[in-house]
Design a protein around this motif. Sequence first.
Motif, PDB file in Angstrom:
ATOM      1  N   ASN A 103      25.895   0.908   5.683  1.00 50.63           N
ATOM      2  CA  ASN A 103      26.154  -0.386   6.322  1.00 50.63           C
ATOM      3  C   ASN A 103      26.764  -0.175   7.707  1.00 50.63           C
ATOM      4  O   ASN A 103      26.948   0.959   8.159  1.00 50.63           O
ATOM      5  CB  ASN A 103      27.068  -1.246   5.445  1.00 50.63           C
ATOM      6  CG  ASN A 103      28.382  -0.527   5.123  1.00 50.63           C
ATOM      7  OD1 ASN A 103      28.912   0.240   5.922  1.00 50.63           O
ATOM      8  ND2 ASN A 103      28.900  -0.767   3.917  1.00 50.63           N
ATOM      9  N   LYS A 104      27.083  -1.253   8.359  1.00 48.03           N
ATOM     10  CA  LYS A 104      27.602  -1.196   9.731  1.00 48.03           C
ATOM     11  C   LYS A 104      28.891  -0.382   9.808  1.00 48.03           C
ATOM     12  O   LYS A 104      29.089   0.427  10.715  1.00 48.03           O
ATOM     13  CB  LYS A 104      27.842  -2.618  10.250  1.00 48.03           C
ATOM     14  CG  LYS A 104      28.350  -2.663  11.680  1.00 48.03           C
ATOM     15  CD  LYS A 104      28.530  -4.110  12.145  1.00 48.03           C
ATOM     16  CE  LYS A 104      29.078  -4.140  13.580  1.00 48.03           C
ATOM     17  NZ  LYS A 104      29.267  -5.535  14.058  1.00 48.03           N
ATOM     18  N   GLU A 105      29.776  -0.606   8.837  1.00 47.22           N
ATOM     19  CA  GLU A 105      31.057   0.108   8.836  1.00 47.22           C
ATOM     20  C   GLU A 105      30.852   1.615   8.700  1.00 47.22           C
ATOM     21  O   GLU A 105      31.490   2.411   9.395  1.00 47.22           O
ATOM     22  CB  GLU A 105      31.928  -0.414   7.690  1.00 47.22           C
ATOM     23  CG  GLU A 105      33.311   0.231   7.638  1.00 47.22           C
ATOM     24  CD  GLU A 105      34.153  -0.311   6.489  1.00 47.22           C
ATOM     25  OE1 GLU A 105      35.187   0.312   6.177  1.00 47.22           O
ATOM     26  OE2 GLU A 105      33.765  -1.350   5.903  1.00 47.22           O
ATOM     27  N   GLU A 106      29.943   1.995   7.815  1.00 51.26           N
ATOM     28  CA  GLU A 106      29.673   3.422   7.613  1.00 51.26           C
ATOM     29  C   GLU A 106      29.008   4.045   8.837  1.00 51.26           C
ATOM     30  O   GLU A 106      29.310   5.174   9.214  1.00 51.26           O
ATOM     31  CB  GLU A 106      28.794   3.611   6.375  1.00 51.26           C
ATOM     32  CG  GLU A 106      29.507   3.308   5.072  1.00 51.26           C
ATOM     33  CD  GLU A 106      28.567   3.204   3.887  1.00 51.26           C
ATOM     34  OE1 GLU A 106      29.018   3.491   2.759  1.00 51.26           O
ATOM     35  OE2 GLU A 106      27.386   2.845   4.083  1.00 51.26           O
ATOM     36  N   VAL A 113      25.191  -0.923  16.580  1.00 52.36           N
ATOM     37  CA  VAL A 113      26.539  -0.347  16.504  1.00 52.36           C
ATOM     38  C   VAL A 113      26.857   0.496  17.736  1.00 52.36           C
ATOM     39  O   VAL A 113      27.972   0.463  18.263  1.00 52.36           O
ATOM     40  CB  VAL A 113      26.676   0.511  15.224  1.00 52.36           C
ATOM     41  CG1 VAL A 113      28.014   1.238  15.203  1.00 52.36           C
ATOM     42  CG2 VAL A 113      26.531  -0.362  13.988  1.00 52.36           C
ATOM     43  N   THR A 173      29.454   3.070  11.856  1.00 49.71           N
ATOM     44  CA  THR A 173      30.469   3.134  12.910  1.00 49.71           C
ATOM     45  C   THR A 173      31.268   4.431  12.837  1.00 49.71           C
ATOM     46  O   THR A 173      31.724   4.964  13.845  1.00 49.71           O
ATOM     47  CB  THR A 173      31.430   1.927  12.808  1.00 49.71           C
ATOM     48  OG1 THR A 173      30.666   0.729  12.861  1.00 49.71           O
ATOM     49  CG2 THR A 173      32.446   1.931  13.941  1.00 49.71           C
ATOM     50  N   SER A 174      31.415   4.947  11.617  1.00 51.87           N
ATOM     51  CA  SER A 174      32.244   6.146  11.436  1.00 51.87           C
ATOM     52  C   SER A 174      31.419   7.433  11.366  1.00 51.87           C
ATOM     53  O   SER A 174      31.907   8.452  10.886  1.00 51.87           O
ATOM     54  CB  SER A 174      33.076   6.002  10.159  1.00 51.87           C
ATOM     55  OG  SER A 174      32.226   5.903   9.027  1.00 51.87           O
ATOM     56  N   ARG A 234      19.809  -0.929  12.530  1.00 53.63           N
ATOM     57  CA  ARG A 234      21.247  -1.187  12.334  1.00 53.63           C
ATOM     58  C   ARG A 234      22.100  -0.380  13.307  1.00 53.63           C
ATOM     59  O   ARG A 234      23.067  -0.894  13.876  1.00 53.63           O
ATOM     60  CB  ARG A 234      21.645  -0.849  10.893  1.00 53.63           C
ATOM     61  CG  ARG A 234      21.086  -1.805   9.852  1.00 53.63           C
ATOM     62  CD  ARG A 234      21.518  -1.408   8.449  1.00 53.63           C
ATOM     63  NE  ARG A 234      20.967  -2.302   7.428  1.00 53.63           N
ATOM     64  CZ  ARG A 234      21.179  -2.166   6.126  1.00 53.63           C
ATOM     65  NH1 ARG A 234      21.949  -1.178   5.679  1.00 53.63           N
ATOM     66  NH2 ARG A 234      20.635  -3.023   5.271  1.00 53.63           N
TER      67      ARG A 234
END
Length: 729
Positions: free
Chosen positions: A52-55, A175, A57-58, A171
């Motif tokens: 997902n977006k959070e993953e 980001v 991002t990292s 996706r």
Amino acid sequence: MKTLKEIQLQLKESKKLILLLKSITGFILFGLLSVVLLFSLVYFEVFGKLPNKEELTSVINEEASLIYSSDEVIIGKIFAKNRTNIKLAQIPNHLKEALIATEDKRFYSHNGYDGQSYARVFFRSLLLRDASGGGGSTLTQQLIKNLYGRQYHGFLSMPINKIKELIIASRIEKVYSKDEILLLYLNSVPFGENVFGVESAANRFFNKSVKELKIEESAVLVGMLKANTYYNPRLHPENAKKRRNTVLQLMNNEAYVSNDVTDSLQKLPIALSYHNLDINATARYFTYQVKKKAEELIKTINETSKSDYNLETDGLKIHTTLNYDIQKIAEKAAKEQLINKQKQLDKELASNRLKNRWLQKQQFTEKDKQKRTIQLFDWDSTKTITGNKIDSLWYYDKMLNASVLVTNPKNGAVISWIGGNNFNTLPFDMVLSHRQIASAFKPFLYATALENGISPCDYFENEEKTYPKYDNWKPQNADYSSTPDKKVALWYALIQSMNIPSVNLYFKLKKEWLIDTCEKLLFPEITDDAPSIALGTLDLSLFEATRAYGTFANNGEMNDLYMISKVTDKKGNIIYESEAQKLERVFTEESTKTLTSILQEAVEQGTGASIRNRYKIKSPLASKTGTAQNYTNAWFMAYTPNIVLGTWVGTSKNDIHFNSGNGSGSSLALPIVANILKEIENNPELKKKYLTSFKISEEISSSIDCPPYREKGIKGFFNRLFGKKKEEN
């Protein structure tokens, strides 16, 4: 007018066409519905979770940990994947342009997937079977493949993985910026040879950082992405050159380089500067030990600070104590000496029957005797011969090996470490191998004597004697000389490495005194009371011997040896830093300085005199040679207040060796240290740092100012009472 029959035939053909069109339409609709269904199943994670977006991002690429010398030279890497990440500012424009022109010329205009490319792939590659149609993956999609790999889903593997990459690519475009995606790609892309990321590739193939790449070098690396092995410039230079020129032409097509520049660059040869730390690295034995120590350190750090550092993936920087210049000097000195001495040993072995005796001890099968092509280590390249297993074993059994260890006695820092001839071929580390220490042990015996009130000017018998209690053992001096009518001074017996006086000294000492010394020096346990220990029958490693000699250099206090000075994370934060050690007092300062005065005389007029006479070393120095029985092990140890140099030379097994003085410590081991010292003397900075003078008082220096020999009996008594103050040798 058409006849009825013609009309009927036309209607029949029309029905067939309509039926065909219906079939095609149905097939297309079925295909579209299948694609939509498959896309939906992938999207809703039926075939596995999507980040997902959070993953996203990292996302952080795995990065190799780097091992640095004390003078900031990279000497090794520790990695799961050989990757060194860089920042966007370090990437030259021509590298980005080469990549975009070759792999994804609409990179800055699409949203992670390229509809035109998909259309091209569908019509040219699939329908027209044209292999030149190329692939449809954008750089963003290739990045996804590099980061997450591909999973197996049977015959649906390709479409499922492609759909996953398309979804994740769209996706990730939301980001990260385009330049950030480009950076992630360049830090993760594989180049073959277990190399990942353009920084590691630039270092491997051109021995430089990515920011130093020229246009034509960037084109070579980008060209490799099509097929890592086929376009590898080391393995296939012609293929690599053709591919490089294709990349340059693609850059020209996009107006990144002019026609003139393209033409001139395409004519250039590939100027490769291959640099593989795994194959031809300096200090491989050392970096292997550093890796083991670092693993222990990181484990302790993680346990005590509740952190989660990973040595293989977190891009840590391990700063070591090794001096790169001295390491290179030491490697060169060892190599030159072994090449020279191997010729002498081969000549000796050819003139005796040692190989026949060696063969009789081996147990070979018929398979071992079968001829085949064998690759053997040679100093300049891999040596290929037609032979059998017996030939290979003999080759390595008679090969001379050397280990060298250089340390700083003030703090225990390892300055240079050579564990053998070649880590890849002969990985066993001879620095840690236990071998008979021979006469290099005598200074510890004599220092124990000085500690317990025996003077450098005490005299000892130098007459051969048999010891019935010890199986009629009869020690002899190395040159078989003795002086029944004269005794020899302790200081002179040591600098000439005399065996008979050393045994007499051993019997004058209490055994417990010597055992105590050895325990303090962390030597292996002495399990018997054989007086031969005085002559060096104890097995020591070069590591243990060099650490112990550091005690003499450091006024009687011993430092344990260490290799890692500090460890930082990828941002430069210090997570470990070595601390000053608690010193172990082994000898008094007076005893140590007295012994050093004696070992300085060994350089001037004793067994180490060729340091001055032949190699013209002028710096203050104390030294001791060691030659094991039958020339099986050769040692040479030398030191100043700021450096200890130890070396061992021998074959891997004691049953093959010199049968002459060519195998002595002064002939076989001393030249390696001498040539290291010569290069250090020629380097003003190294000389000032390491070749410092001893600070020994006149009182201590004069304590050894007595005749080397003293006559026994009445004549000797009157000579001492009325005669010469200094007897000649």
